[in-house]
Write a protein that holds these residues in place. Sequence first.
Motif, mmCIF file in Angstrom:
data_model
loop_
_atom_site.group_PDB
_atom_site.id
_atom_site.type_symbol
_atom_site.label_atom_id
_atom_site.label_comp_id
_atom_site.label_asym_id
_atom_site.label_seq_id
_atom_site.Cartn_x
_atom_site.Cartn_y
_atom_site.Cartn_z
ATOM 1 N N SER A 69 0.832 -1.199 0.000
ATOM 2 C CA SER A 69 0.000 0.000 0.000
ATOM 3 C C SER A 69 0.867 1.249 0.000
ATOM 4 O O SER A 69 2.028 1.244 0.427
ATOM 5 N N ASP A 70 0.290 2.351 -0.454
ATOM 6 C CA ASP A 70 0.973 3.640 -0.411
ATOM 7 C C ASP A 70 1.105 4.179 1.018
ATOM 8 O O ASP A 70 1.909 5.080 1.272
ATOM 9 N N GLU A 71 0.315 3.602 1.934
ATOM 10 C CA GLU A 71 0.367 4.046 3.335
ATOM 11 C C GLU A 71 1.488 3.362 4.123
ATOM 12 O O GLU A 71 1.604 3.565 5.336
ATOM 13 N N GLY A 72 2.287 2.533 3.460
ATOM 14 C CA GLY A 72 3.446 1.937 4.125
ATOM 15 C C GLY A 72 3.176 0.614 4.802
ATOM 16 O O GLY A 72 3.884 0.250 5.744
ATOM 17 N N TYR A 73 2.171 -0.135 4.392
ATOM 18 C CA TYR A 73 1.914 -1.461 4.952
ATOM 19 C C TYR A 73 1.741 -2.470 3.817
ATOM 20 O O TYR A 73 1.530 -2.101 2.656
ATOM 21 N N ILE A 74 1.829 -3.741 4.170
ATOM 22 C CA ILE A 74 1.687 -4.841 3.213
ATOM 23 C C ILE A 74 0.375 -5.561 3.523
ATOM 24 O O ILE A 74 0.141 -5.975 4.666
ATOM 25 N N LEU A 75 -0.459 -5.710 2.520
ATOM 26 C CA LEU A 75 -1.746 -6.385 2.672
ATOM 27 C C LEU A 75 -1.673 -7.779 2.057
ATOM 28 O O LEU A 75 -1.231 -7.940 0.914
ATOM 29 N N THR A 76 -2.089 -8.772 2.823
ATOM 30 C CA THR A 76 -2.180 -10.153 2.351
ATOM 31 C C THR A 76 -3.572 -10.669 2.668
ATOM 32 O O THR A 76 -4.041 -10.545 3.810
ATOM 33 N N ILE A 77 -4.238 -11.227 1.679
ATOM 34 C CA ILE A 77 -5.575 -11.809 1.860
ATOM 35 C C ILE A 77 -5.477 -13.312 1.632
ATOM 36 O O ILE A 77 -4.978 -13.762 0.596
ATOM 37 N N VAL A 78 -5.938 -14.079 2.617
ATOM 38 C CA VAL A 78 -5.882 -15.542 2.587
ATOM 39 C C VAL A 78 -7.298 -16.081 2.747
ATOM 40 O O VAL A 78 -8.084 -15.559 3.557
ATOM 41 N N LYS A 101 2.343 -3.680 9.410
ATOM 42 C CA LYS A 101 2.782 -2.282 9.394
ATOM 43 C C LYS A 101 3.713 -2.067 10.585
ATOM 44 O O LYS A 101 3.261 -1.964 11.736
ATOM 45 N N GLY A 102 5.008 -2.014 10.313
ATOM 46 C CA GLY A 102 5.986 -1.847 11.382
ATOM 47 C C GLY A 102 5.980 -3.040 12.317
ATOM 48 O O GLY A 102 6.177 -4.190 11.898
ATOM 49 N N LYS A 103 5.752 -2.798 13.611
ATOM 50 C CA LYS A 103 5.676 -3.860 14.608
ATOM 51 C C LYS A 103 4.233 -4.285 14.872
ATOM 52 O O LYS A 103 3.972 -4.968 15.864
ATOM 53 N N ILE A 104 3.356 -3.891 14.015
ATOM 54 C CA ILE A 104 1.928 -4.190 14.203
ATOM 55 C C ILE A 104 1.468 -5.111 13.083
ATOM 56 O O ILE A 104 1.772 -4.886 11.910
ATOM 57 N N ILE A 105 0.752 -6.171 13.468
ATOM 58 C CA ILE A 105 0.110 -7.048 12.498
ATOM 59 C C ILE A 105 -1.377 -7.103 12.828
ATOM 60 O O ILE A 105 -1.763 -7.318 13.983
#
Length: 353
Positions: A69-78, A101-105
Motif C-alpha cells: 500500500s501507499d500508506e506503508g503497509y503490506i496487505l495479504t488476503i488468505v 505495518k511496522g511492529k503491528i500485524i
Amino acid sequence: MIAYWQQNIDNGQFTKIRKDEINPNKPVWIDARQVNRDETNILQDEYNIEQDHILDILDPDELSRMEESDEGYILTIVRVPVYDPSAETPYFTVPVGIIVKGKIIITICWTDSEVIKDFGTNRVRGVRLSDFPSFIVQIMNRANLNFLRYLKEINRKSTSIQNEMKLEIENKEIMQILGLEKSLVYFTTSLKSNSLLLQKMKSTRLIKFDEEDLDFVEGVAIDNKQAIEMADTYSSIMFGVMDAYNSIISNNLNIVMKKLAIINLVMMVPTFITSFFGMNFKLPFDAMNGYLPVIIVTMMCVISTFLANWLLNINRDRMKQVRSARQKSRNNKKKLRKETRKIKAQERKANRK
C-alpha cells in the motif's frame, strides 16, 4: 470485536491485553473478527488503512492476493475454511486480511474463524510474532490443516447420506448432497487461490524469508496441493454418485409409468363399453331381470383385474430375467479377472525362477 495480543518471550504464549496496556517496544497482534462498521472505521483512522482494502477484506468473494500500500503497509488476503451447521452450505470459505505495518500485524475477518481463534487460544506451536513472514505462513498452514479436516468430514457425511439414500431417496437428502457439492467447489477454488499466493510469496520482494522459513513454505505448499487433490477427488466421486442416483430415479419413474400404462390400457376396455352404450342407446342387459346383469358386469371386472395382474407379472418376470442375466455377466467377468490374475501371478513366479 477487536482484541489486542502480545507474545510472551519466555514461553511464546499469546496474552490478551487492553489497548492502554500495549508495550510499544514489543510486536502487537490486533485481532479483528466479526467487525462492524464502527470498528472498521476505528482501524482505518488509527492505522491509516485504505478504505478500498477494508472493503476488499470484507468482500466474501475476494480471492487470495498480496500487495503493498501507499500508506506503508503490506496487505495479504488468505482464504480460510469455516463451518456453520445452520447455513444452507455448511462448509464455505472466507477471506482473512493480514496487514503488516511496522511492529503491528492486523488480522481482519467479517465472521468468526477457527483458524484465527486457534492462535488466540495458543493451539498453534512455534509461532513467532516478531517474524511477520513466518506468522503469515503459519496462518496458511493452519488453514490447510482445517481444509483437510473439513474434507474428511464432508466425505464421511456424504457416505452416510448415500447409505440413507439406498433405503429411500428423499428431497432432504438430495439437498444435503448438493450443499456438500457446493462446499467442495468453494474449497477447490480457495485452495487454488492460496496456492497461487504461496508461489507469489516465494518470488516477491515484499517480504523476505530466511532458509528455515523457505523450507516451511515448501511444506505448506505440499499440504495445499494434497488438499486440492482431495477436494478434486471427492468432487468427482460426488458428481458420479449424483449421476448414478439420477439414473436410478429416472429408472424407477419409468417402471411406475409402465405399470400405470398397463392399468390404463386394461381399464380402457370397460370404459369404452360403458361410454358406448350411453343414454341414446338401448342397453344390452335391459331385457334381463334379476341379478344376471350385475353378475355379468362383475365377471367382466374380475376378468379385467386378472388380465391386468397377468400383464404386470409378465413385466416383472422379464425384469427378473434381465437382472439375473446382468448378474451372471458380472459374475463371469469377476471369474475371468480372478483367472487372469492367477495366470499372471504364475507367470511372474515362473519368470523369477
